[in-house]
Design a protein around this motif. Structure first.
Motif, mmCIF file in Angstrom:
data_model
loop_
_atom_site.group_PDB
_atom_site.id
_atom_site.type_symbol
_atom_site.label_atom_id
_atom_site.label_comp_id
_atom_site.label_asym_id
_atom_site.label_seq_id
_atom_site.Cartn_x
_atom_site.Cartn_y
_atom_site.Cartn_z
ATOM 1 N N LYS A 76 0.819 -1.216 0.000
ATOM 2 C CA LYS A 76 0.000 0.000 0.000
ATOM 3 C C LYS A 76 0.848 1.260 0.000
ATOM 4 N N THR A 77 1.854 1.294 0.885
ATOM 5 C CA THR A 77 2.685 2.499 0.986
ATOM 6 C C THR A 77 3.850 2.485 0.012
ATOM 7 N N ARG A 78 4.105 1.329 -0.598
ATOM 8 C CA ARG A 78 5.244 1.150 -1.522
ATOM 9 C C ARG A 78 6.566 1.426 -0.816
ATOM 10 N N GLU A 79 6.614 1.094 0.462
ATOM 11 C CA GLU A 79 7.835 1.279 1.238
ATOM 12 C C GLU A 79 8.089 0.040 2.092
ATOM 13 N N PHE A 80 9.352 -0.109 2.497
ATOM 14 C CA PHE A 80 9.693 -1.209 3.388
ATOM 15 C C PHE A 80 9.361 -0.819 4.828
#
Length: 329
Positions: free
Chosen positions: A108-112
């Motif tokens: 969803k956030t496109r982050e780790f």
């Protein structure tokens, strides 16, 4: 007593000084002592050693057969200090990331995002630690020594009071991996709980009829994690005379010269031994140490470190202690 309790339960715990401070600190330790003795009946010496290890900012290795209260004492300790308790069952397929945590990609956030492992607790029980592979065991090195972990080149700090209780079964050795010496040196002490006497075992049975639990439930903790840190710093102020400090060094060098000892105590081990002696003296109600304090904890401190051509570490430790002159003043 009312004034003492009010002081203990307020922010003035940190600011207490003089006789009031000693009274408050002793009251806090007494409450923890009562809680642990309620949880582990008839094992007062074991409870004292566990408390000393906690106050000395060490880590604890318990080597004993299953069912003697290793998990019980760990949960009771976490409840007593108001800390977060975590348990990991060590198995051959356990990975380092299962201990330290790992980064996972959030769609969803496109982050780790970092998912913390069980080391991010105040009290960690590593059950049957010798069933984990050496690679996985090594994941605890940094956590135990520096109270931090490094994951993907990012250093993350653990709780200041991070305390490890590791267990291993001395009977069942199939599918186990011996703990490396570097990890053993990170434990303050090793002890065994042993069987309770018949009277205390009867009391245990009576106390747990219909309860379904082995850990005393408390509405509030005996102390807070912040107060525990104050106690731990206070232990460092317990006096160690130069002659007593020299005695520790003489014993350390005696282990290094002993023909049967291939791995003697390290300087880090001597530092831990000094802290354990300070904690033991404080539990005895003194603000100074004597050689007796260090001799009483020596079998547990040295027993986890010394290795060599012998089957009974206790006998070697007793022999070494007998050969080193004890300061008389």
């Amino acid at each position: 007593m009312a004034a003492t309790e009010e002081l203990t339960n307020s922010n003035e715990f940190v600011a207490a000084n003089g006789d009031a401070r000693e009274c408050v600190y002793q009251a806090a330790i007494d409450r923890m002592r009562i809680s642990l003795n309620d949880a582990l009946r008839g094992k007062r010496e074991v409870v004292e050693l566990v408390l000393a290890c906690l106050l000395a900012r060490g880590h604890l290795l318990i080597e004993d057969i299953p069912g003697l209260g290793k998990t019980t004492i760990a949960k009771a300790l976490a409840a007593a200090v108001g800390g977060k308790f975590a348990r990991m069952q060590c198995t051959p397929d356990l990975l380092p990331g299962d201990i330290t945590g790992f980064n996972i990609f959030n769609q969803k956030t496109r982050e780790f995002e970092f998912l913390p492992g069980p080391v991010f607790a105040d009290v960690l029980l590593a059950d049957e630690i010798n069933r984990a592979t050496p690679r996985t065991q090594s994941a605890l090195f940094e956590a135990m020594a520096e109270r931090q972990v490094t994951v993907d080149n990012c250093c993350r700090h653990l709780s200041e009071g991070f305390f490890v209780i590791a267990t291993q079964n001395p009977i069942e050795q199939h599918g186990t991996y011996p703990l490396p010496e570097a990890q053993l040196d990170r434990f303050a002490i090793k002890l065994s709980i042993g069987y309770p006497d018949p009277e205390n075992e009867c009391e245990m049975l009576a106390a747990h009829v219909g309860t379904g639990t082995q850990v005393r439930k408390v509405a509030t903790a005996d102390i807070t994690p912040e107060q525990l840190l104050v106690l731990q710093r206070h232990i460092e102020s317990v006096a160690v005379a130069d002659s007593v400090r020299r005695y520790l060094i003489d014993v350390a060098w005696a282990t290094r010269r002993h023909a049967a000892v291939t791995l003697p105590i390290s300087p880090r081990g001597v530092l831990i031994w000094q802290r354990m002696g300070q904690a033991w003296a404080h539990l005895r109600g003194r603000d100074f140490t004597t050689p007796d304090d260090f001799q009483e904890v020596a079998p547990h401190v040295l027993g986890v470190r010394l290795s060599g051509d012998f089957s009974d570490p206790g006998a070697i430790i007793a022999e070494i202690l007998e050969t080193v002159p004890v300061p008389v003043a």
